[in-house]
Design an enzyme around this catalytic site. Structure first.
Site, PDB file in Angstrom:
ATOM      1  N   HIS A  14       0.873  -1.189   0.000  1.00 47.67           N
ATOM      2  CA  HIS A  14       0.000   0.000   0.000  1.00 47.67           C
ATOM      3  C   HIS A  14       0.905   1.232   0.000  1.00 47.67           C
ATOM      4  CE1 HIS A  14      -3.652   2.340   1.718  1.00 47.67           C
ATOM      5  NE2 HIS A  14      -2.724   3.220   1.362  1.00 47.67           N
ATOM      6  N   HIS A  16       1.569   5.398  -1.681  1.00 53.96           N
ATOM      7  CA  HIS A  16       1.191   6.578  -2.470  1.00 53.96           C
ATOM      8  C   HIS A  16       2.438   7.154  -3.116  1.00 53.96           C
ATOM      9  CE1 HIS A  16      -2.844   6.700  -0.679  1.00 53.96           C
ATOM     10  NE2 HIS A  16      -2.222   6.227   0.390  1.00 53.96           N
ATOM     11  N   LEU A  17       2.454   7.174  -4.438  1.00 54.37           N
ATOM     12  CA  LEU A  17       3.609   7.739  -5.159  1.00 54.37           C
ATOM     13  C   LEU A  17       3.321   9.125  -5.711  1.00 54.37           C
ATOM     14  CD1 LEU A  17       4.986   4.618  -7.101  1.00 54.37           C
ATOM     15  CD2 LEU A  17       6.077   5.817  -5.195  1.00 54.37           C
ATOM     16  N   ARG A  18       2.036   9.511  -5.767  1.00 55.24           N
ATOM     17  CA  ARG A  18       1.646  10.826  -6.328  1.00 55.24           C
ATOM     18  C   ARG A  18       2.086  10.927  -7.798  1.00 55.24           C
ATOM     19  NH1 ARG A  18      -1.443  10.750  -1.843  1.00 55.24           N
ATOM     20  NH2 ARG A  18      -0.474  11.635  -0.005  1.00 55.24           N
ATOM     21  N   ASN A  42      -5.294   7.343  -5.827  1.00 52.97           N
ATOM     22  CA  ASN A  42      -6.006   8.575  -5.422  1.00 52.97           C
ATOM     23  C   ASN A  42      -5.262   9.844  -5.849  1.00 52.97           C
ATOM     24  OD1 ASN A  42      -4.011   8.080  -3.441  1.00 52.97           O
ATOM     25  ND2 ASN A  42      -5.169   9.130  -1.848  1.00 52.97           N
ATOM     26  N   LYS A 100      -9.330  -0.399  -5.830  1.00 49.63           N
ATOM     27  CA  LYS A 100      -9.359   0.253  -4.526  1.00 49.63           C
ATOM     28  C   LYS A 100     -10.713   0.875  -4.238  1.00 49.63           C
ATOM     29  CE  LYS A 100      -7.934   2.112  -0.774  1.00 49.63           C
ATOM     30  NZ  LYS A 100      -6.667   2.616  -0.280  1.00 49.63           N
ATOM     31  N   HIS A 137     -10.256   1.012   1.938  1.00 45.94           N
ATOM     32  CA  HIS A 137     -10.055   1.977   3.028  1.00 45.94           C
ATOM     33  C   HIS A 137     -11.274   1.833   3.931  1.00 45.94           C
ATOM     34  CE1 HIS A 137      -8.678   5.834   4.940  1.00 45.94           C
ATOM     35  NE2 HIS A 137      -9.912   5.718   5.398  1.00 45.94           N
ATOM     36  N   HIS A 175      -4.388  -0.784   5.888  1.00 50.25           N
ATOM     37  CA  HIS A 175      -3.996  -0.001   7.067  1.00 50.25           C
ATOM     38  C   HIS A 175      -4.978  -0.166   8.227  1.00 50.25           C
ATOM     39  CE1 HIS A 175      -6.824   2.800   5.294  1.00 50.25           C
ATOM     40  NE2 HIS A 175      -5.969   3.450   4.537  1.00 50.25           N
ATOM     41  N   LEU A 220      -4.878   8.986   8.232  1.00 50.07           N
ATOM     42  CA  LEU A 220      -6.162   8.308   8.318  1.00 50.07           C
ATOM     43  C   LEU A 220      -6.010   6.859   7.883  1.00 50.07           C
ATOM     44  CD1 LEU A 220      -8.420  11.163   6.943  1.00 50.07           C
ATOM     45  CD2 LEU A 220      -8.401  10.260   9.289  1.00 50.07           C
ATOM     46  N   ASP A 248       1.645   2.554   3.520  1.00 51.62           N
ATOM     47  CA  ASP A 248       0.780   3.728   3.389  1.00 51.62           C
ATOM     48  C   ASP A 248       1.630   4.993   3.432  1.00 51.62           C
ATOM     49  OD1 ASP A 248      -1.505   5.240   3.038  1.00 51.62           O
ATOM     50  OD2 ASP A 248      -2.082   5.183   5.145  1.00 51.62           O
ATOM     51  N   HIS A 252       2.969  14.480   1.574  1.00 53.13           N
ATOM     52  CA  HIS A 252       2.291  15.753   1.317  1.00 53.13           C
ATOM     53  C   HIS A 252       3.353  16.838   1.455  1.00 53.13           C
ATOM     54  CE1 HIS A 252      -1.946  14.372   1.523  1.00 53.13           C
ATOM     55  NE2 HIS A 252      -1.496  13.479   2.385  1.00 53.13           N
ATOM     56  N   ALA A 264      -3.835  14.616   5.704  1.00 54.49           N
ATOM     57  CA  ALA A 264      -3.626  13.320   6.372  1.00 54.49           C
ATOM     58  C   ALA A 264      -2.596  12.503   5.612  1.00 54.49           C
ATOM     59  CB  ALA A 264      -4.947  12.565   6.430  1.00 54.49           C
TER      60      ALA A 264
HETATM   61  C1  NCD Z   1      -3.513   8.889   2.341  1.00 54.79           C
HETATM   62  C2  NCD Z   1      -3.093   9.953   1.320  1.00 54.79           C
HETATM   63  O1  NCD Z   1      -2.486  10.958   1.723  1.00 54.79           O
HETATM   64  O2  NCD Z   1      -3.324   9.765   0.124  1.00 54.79           O
HETATM   65  N1  NCD Z   1      -3.528   9.492   3.643  1.00 54.79           N
HETATM   66  C3  NCD Z   1      -3.518   8.854   4.843  1.00 54.79           C
HETATM   67  O3  NCD Z   1      -3.637   9.537   5.866  1.00 54.79           O
HETATM   68  N2  NCD Z   1      -3.378   7.548   4.943  1.00 54.79           N
HETATM   69  C4  NCD Z   1      -4.847   8.318   1.956  1.00 54.79           C
HETATM   70  C5  NCD Z   1      -5.190   7.016   2.622  1.00 54.79           C
HETATM   71  O4  NCD Z   1      -4.464   6.032   2.505  1.00 54.79           O
HETATM   72  O5  NCD Z   1      -6.229   6.925   3.298  1.00 54.79           O
HETATM   73 ZN    ZN Z   2      -3.006   5.137   1.835  1.00 54.46          ZN
HETATM   74 ZN    ZN Z   3      -6.669   4.883   3.190  1.00 54.70          ZN
END
Ligand code: NCD
Ligand code: ZN
Ligand code: ZN
Length: 345
Positions: A14, A16-18, A42, A100, A137, A175, A220, A248, A252, A264
């Protein structure tokens, strides 16, 4: 005596690479240690169609550091309009590994998520048929439900009914943050697993809230009380193959974290493995670390274990930067607030 630990190369189930400058900045932090990652969809706008996933995959591959051997495992963002044929074709072609589910409004960039779960039932049935897993999620978004209870209520109101209606669907509770999550997985052995993050193994809500609010610990689902952290630690270090690593890691820009309304997400990728070795050592379970980081995930997803290895060595306190440049911005690294001694060599 030098303590070393050699593991099959880990995967992150899990991540996030943006996109754009942020992708370029954070991708090497993952490829340095991990062979594969389930890449979250996302983005803004989200990765909804197979064409979106193909384009995003190309951007990730183009951003790979020289010589990196890394496979991004792509996901589609489930909406009430998702086309089951497009999804099935992407899965058959090996373009996507999972889909997802974000309840609309539950977390960062989830506005296009699902509001009415009945509307996606035909897509979930198709996924069960073709063996495409659903990553979830798991939080309700009902204003009346306290934020600390949202995971437990989601299990009762949404997840359990979905699993009863579509019993053949493979589900990953992502998560998980509560004892309730751990117990639900343990009580439902078929086609169900859960990922656990670094921050939820290391921290409890006091760490975020006592003596001042620490925005870099805000993610989150939100950090819970200590007994939940301890239940997660017990699950992760138990050797039970239904629990595995999903960092996760969610970067940011620092200004969005240190803000009146803070975003988050914790950016843990650079030190994730040092943190995990720390936790597993504290729990006298270093012999269970490889299962959690490298073996259980591939087994659940039906993929081979990586043939390369990674070695951790215990030594002096690890020094790591406070932040990383990402285009015009910076991203603050997760700092667990305790010295780490395990180095990836
Ligand atoms: C994640 C994000 O920033 O994309 N943020 C987080 O707090 N975990 C989104 C997610 O995994 O719920
Ligand atoms: Zn996440
Ligand atoms: Zn999530």
């Amino acid at each position: 005596m030098t303590l070393t630990l050699t593991l099959a190369r880990p995967d992150d189930w899990h991540l996030h690479l943006r996109d754009g400058a942020m992708l370029a900045a954070v991708l090497p932090e993952t490829t340095r240690h991990f062979a594969r990652a389930i890449v979250m969809p996302n983005l803004v706008p989200p990765v909804i169609t197979s064409a979106d996933a193909a384009a995003y995959r190309s951007r990730i591959l183009a951003a790979l550091p020289e010589g990196a051997e890394f496979t991004p495992l792509m996901t589609l963002y489930l909406t009430e309009e998702t086309d089951p044929d497009d999804l099935a074709a992407a899965h058959a072609a090996g373009l996507i590994t999972a889909v997802k589910l974000y309840p609309a409004g539950a977390t960062t960039n989830s506005a296009s998520g699902v509001q009415n779960f009945d509307k996606v039932r035909p897509v979930l049935e198709r996924m069960a048929e073709i063996g495409c897993p659903l990553c979830v999620h798991g939080e309700v978004t009902d204003r009346a439900i306290d934020i600390f209870d949202r995971e437990a209520v989601f299990i009762d109101r949404i997840l359990d009914p979905i699993r009863r209606q579509v019993p053949e669907l493979k589900v990953i509770m992502e998560h998980i943050t509560t004892r309730d999550g751990v117990e639900y997985v343990k009580a439902n052995p078929a086609r169900l697993a859960a990922t656990i993050t670094v921050q939820h193994l290391m921290l409890e809500r006091n760490d975020m809230l006592v003596g001042g609010m620490r925005p870099h610990y805000y993610c989150l689902p939100i950090l819970k009380r200590r007994e939940h952290r301890d239940a997660l630690r017990a699950a992760a270090t138990s050797g039970d193959a239904r629990f595995f690593l999903g960092t996760d890691s969610a970067p940011h820009p620092t200004h969005a974290k240190e803000a009146e309304c803070c975003a988050a997400g914790c950016f843990t990728a650079p030190i994730a493995l040092s943190c995990l070795a720390h936790v597993f050592e504290e729990e006298n379970a270093l012999n269970k670390l490889e299962g959690f980081t490298s073996l259980h995930g591939p087994a659940f997803y039906g993929l081979p274990v990586n043939s390369e290895t990674l070695t951790l060595t215990k030594g002096a306190a690890l020094s790591y930067p406070k932040s990383l440049a990402a285009g015009a911005h910076s991203v603050t690294l997760f700092d667990p607030g305790t010295p780490l001694h395990w180095h990836v060599s």
